[in-house]
Design a protein around this motif. Structure first.
Motif, mmCIF file in Angstrom:
data_model
loop_
_atom_site.group_PDB
_atom_site.id
_atom_site.type_symbol
_atom_site.label_atom_id
_atom_site.label_comp_id
_atom_site.label_asym_id
_atom_site.label_seq_id
_atom_site.Cartn_x
_atom_site.Cartn_y
_atom_site.Cartn_z
ATOM 1 N N UNK A 1 -50.993 -8.985 12.106
ATOM 2 C CA UNK A 1 -50.686 -8.468 10.774
ATOM 3 C C UNK A 1 -49.182 -8.391 10.538
ATOM 4 N N UNK A 2 -48.442 -7.999 11.575
ATOM 5 C CA UNK A 2 -46.983 -7.946 11.448
ATOM 6 C C UNK A 2 -46.399 -9.334 11.259
ATOM 7 N N UNK B 1 -47.988 -11.932 9.898
ATOM 8 C CA UNK B 1 -48.357 -12.363 8.551
ATOM 9 C C UNK B 1 -47.422 -11.740 7.515
ATOM 10 N N UNK B 2 -47.165 -10.468 7.669
ATOM 11 C CA UNK B 2 -46.287 -9.774 6.724
ATOM 12 C C UNK B 2 -44.882 -10.371 6.757
ATOM 13 N N UNK B 3 -44.412 -10.669 7.970
ATOM 14 C CA UNK B 3 -43.071 -11.241 8.108
ATOM 15 C C UNK B 3 -42.972 -12.612 7.434
ATOM 16 N N UNK B 4 -43.971 -13.452 7.635
ATOM 17 C CA UNK B 4 -43.912 -14.810 7.086
ATOM 18 C C UNK B 4 -44.128 -14.836 5.579
ATOM 19 N N UNK B 5 -44.587 -13.724 5.019
ATOM 20 C CA UNK B 5 -44.712 -13.611 3.564
ATOM 21 C C UNK B 5 -43.436 -13.075 2.917
ATOM 22 N N UNK B 6 -42.416 -12.813 3.736
ATOM 23 C CA UNK B 6 -41.162 -12.266 3.204
ATOM 24 C C UNK B 6 -40.513 -13.271 2.247
ATOM 25 N N UNK B 7 -39.830 -12.764 1.249
ATOM 26 C CA UNK B 7 -39.242 -13.620 0.218
ATOM 27 C C UNK B 7 -38.195 -14.585 0.761
ATOM 28 N N UNK B 8 -37.593 -14.268 1.927
ATOM 29 C CA UNK B 8 -36.593 -15.190 2.479
ATOM 30 C C UNK B 8 -37.203 -16.541 2.857
ATOM 31 N N UNK B 9 -38.526 -16.577 3.028
ATOM 32 C CA UNK B 9 -39.187 -17.820 3.397
ATOM 33 C C UNK B 9 -39.789 -18.552 2.191
ATOM 34 N N UNK B 10 -39.547 -18.021 0.989
ATOM 35 C CA UNK B 10 -40.047 -18.696 -0.212
ATOM 36 C C UNK B 10 -39.479 -20.116 -0.288
ATOM 37 N N UNK B 11 -40.339 -21.061 -0.623
ATOM 38 C CA UNK B 11 -39.910 -22.452 -0.733
ATOM 39 C C UNK B 11 -40.128 -23.267 0.520
ATOM 40 N N UNK B 12 -40.517 -22.618 1.624
ATOM 41 C CA UNK B 12 -40.819 -23.334 2.869
ATOM 42 C C UNK B 12 -42.287 -23.733 2.885
ATOM 43 N N UNK B 13 -42.563 -24.966 3.226
ATOM 44 C CA UNK B 13 -43.957 -25.407 3.332
ATOM 45 C C UNK B 13 -44.573 -24.968 4.648
#
Length: 310
Positions: free
Chosen positions: A201-202, A204-216
């Motif tokens: 869960x941690x 998943x939450x981390x990879x949903x962070x806005x800093x990763x927006x735009x990464x496929x």
């Protein structure tokens, strides 16, 4: 064709010793010298997997000449920006089950050399389908230099895989033009988020962070535990078998090589993950860093389990 970028290549020198004598003479019977740097490890694995690849970056001096000769012996295509400044040596002393490393920082580049490589890359991008960018930057180039390379890739509609860490990764993630895939390990991801990450869960939450927006793609390497990945809005847990490791150095580079091959071939998400994990494991079975035995690929590919996580 796949293009690999190594901005700070080296000659990797390995000295095996029964014991390291401090403040005394140490004599070695055998020395192993290879064209090194994370990007050249990626290149070598792609070539050994019989996929078309070309290596580029910035290279110079007699050490640079040795690297190019080494690549030619291995039958690897290359097109580097050549400079007069000397490329670097990276020395590993293998002793008593330990590895002591002495790493040169490499040449100090100026702005014109950085600009010249950007011009070379624009030309090279005309004939490739995918790019890998690996490792650290030479001194003299700005920390956001990789972002400028990613911008050039985007303009040519070429996917770029980025394998770097620390400030180089942070600068890239804060830029407009993002890579197609990044591969931080568990520690690097925790540093980016500013806290330890231990549960699914941690992660998943981390990879949903806005800093990763735009990464496929974001693939988090978990070492012997496998990997945790995000592709679009889907999450995957990747499990690998326990294996007897000969040499783990370069396994992350071999993993990037596998991802690049699978993406270049248009494979499914599951197959991309299995291919990357398989080439990473294959590297651990070889004494030479950044090397795989293609004949064992299917066995390791079949041993990888990919589970979609809700």
């Amino acid at each position: 064709m796949i293009l690999t970028i190594t901005m700070n290549p080296s000659v990797d020198v390995s000295y095996p010793l029964e014991s390291l004598q401090i403040n005394d003479v140490n004599r070695v019977d055998s020395v192993n010298k290879t064209a090194g740097g994370k990007g050249l490890n990626v290149t070598r694995v792609i070539s050994q997997m019989d996929e078309a690849v070309k290596a580029t970056g910035i290279i110079g001096g007699t050490i640079g000449d040795y690297i190019l000769k080494n690549l030619e012996i291995e039958g690897i295509q290359h097109d580097f920006l050549k400079i007069e400044k000397e490329s670097r040596n990276c020395i590993a002393i293998l002793h008593e089950g330990k590895q002591t490393e002495i790493l040169e920082s490499g040449p100090m580049l100026d702005e014109s050399e950085g600009t010249s490589f950007q011009g070379k890359l624009v030309h090279l991008l005309e004939n490739v389908s995918l790019v890998t960018i690996s490792g650290s930057l030479p001194k003299g180039l700005p920390h956001d230099y990789y972002a400028s390379l990613l911008s050039l890739c985007k303009k040519k509609n070429v996917k770029a895989l980025l394998d770097t860490s620390g400030r180089y990764l942070k600068e890239t993630l804060s830029s407009m033009d993002k890579p197609f895939l990044i591969k931080p390990n568990e520690t690097e991801l925790s540093e980016l988020m500013g806290k330890p990450l231990t549960t699914t869960e941690e992660l998943k939450e981390a990879l949903n962070h806005k800093m990763f927006d735009g990464l496929e793609w974001i693939v988090v390497s978990l070492g012997a535990k496998g990997a945790f990945a995000k592709n679009g809005n889907a999450f995957y847990k990747v499990t690998i078998p326990k294996i007897e490791v000969v040499n783990p150095v370069g396994s992350g580079d071999a993993t990037i090589a596998g991802f690049a091959i699978a993406l270049h071939q248009g494979q499914s998400a599951e197959s991309i993950l299995k291919t990357g994990m398989a080439t990473g494991m294959l590297n651990t079975m070889e004494t030479k860093t950044g090397s795989v035995n293609k004949n064992n690929f299917q066995k390791f590919y079949d041993s990888v389990t990919v589970q979609k996580v809700d």
